[in-house]
Design a protein around this motif. Sequence first.
Motif, PDB file in Angstrom:
ATOM      1  N   PHE A 154      -9.813   3.497  -2.061  1.00  0.00           N
ATOM      2  CA  PHE A 154      -8.415   3.853  -2.324  1.00  0.00           C
ATOM      3  C   PHE A 154      -8.217   4.378  -3.748  1.00  0.00           C
TER       4      PHE A 154
ATOM      5  N   SER B  77       0.473   3.973  -2.866  1.00  0.00           N
ATOM      6  CA  SER B  77      -0.127   5.213  -2.379  1.00  0.00           C
ATOM      7  C   SER B  77       0.212   6.416  -3.255  1.00  0.00           C
TER       8      SER B  77
ATOM      9  N   PRO C  36      -3.475   9.213  -2.129  1.00  0.00           N
ATOM     10  CA  PRO C  36      -2.482   9.021  -1.059  1.00  0.00           C
ATOM     11  C   PRO C  36      -3.155   8.355   0.143  1.00  0.00           C
ATOM     12  N   LEU C  37      -2.522   7.337   0.698  1.00  0.00           N
ATOM     13  CA  LEU C  37      -3.121   6.576   1.795  1.00  0.00           C
ATOM     14  C   LEU C  37      -2.485   6.960   3.123  1.00  0.00           C
TER      15      LEU C  37
ATOM     16  N   TRP D  72       0.823  -1.214   0.000  1.00  0.00           N
ATOM     17  CA  TRP D  72       0.000   0.000   0.000  1.00  0.00           C
ATOM     18  C   TRP D  72       0.852   1.257   0.000  1.00  0.00           C
ATOM     19  N   ARG D  73       1.966   1.232   0.729  1.00  0.00           N
ATOM     20  CA  ARG D  73       2.861   2.402   0.712  1.00  0.00           C
ATOM     21  C   ARG D  73       3.434   2.616  -0.680  1.00  0.00           C
TER      22      ARG D  73
END
Length: 197
Positions: free
Chosen positions: A162, A100, A131-132, A96-97
Amino acid sequence: MVTPALILASQSPRRRELLQQIGVPFRPLSVAVDEVPMVGEAPAQYVTRLAFTKAQAGRASVGEKDLPVLGADTVVVCDDQILEKPENEAAAYAMWRRLSGRTHEVMTAVCLLKGEQCRQELSITEVQFWPLTEAQMAAYWATGECRDKAGGYAIQGLGAVFVKRISGSYSGVVGLPIEKLVPMLDALHLPYWQTTD
């Protein structure tokens, strides 16, 4: 009971739902295929090979060459690297990073075998994430939805929040690109809702 028009060489609930959505009579079949990229194999080659291998395995299991068999595979690709299903929480966060605020690709290959005929297609869709935040990632991990999904998210589920934008095939991201599949069905005279008497 409706006679199946084809065998779906997959136990994916998403692929079953998409076939049901367009009215294809089918029977799902679980197949065991090694899902490991070969050395130097590009993501598009890998996903295409897997779809073909799954269709072959399905046909071998059924043992009836003229019964159409559909194989499919989906991968998430970022920086030319395949992001598989996350093995654990740390792997999910790392994915996820990486995704993101960026755009990645979702590739879904489909292969339809019938007799001596083999039809293959590849769908490539660009997906851009918002962006998460760490809080969003923690909350999503807690849902459990991500754990069996390539790239660690489900666009048809909670993971939709997301996604900022997609360019390409929504159904391809889900797991079966309808716009690629329908011409294949037409070419092999296989029924779906529009062609069913």
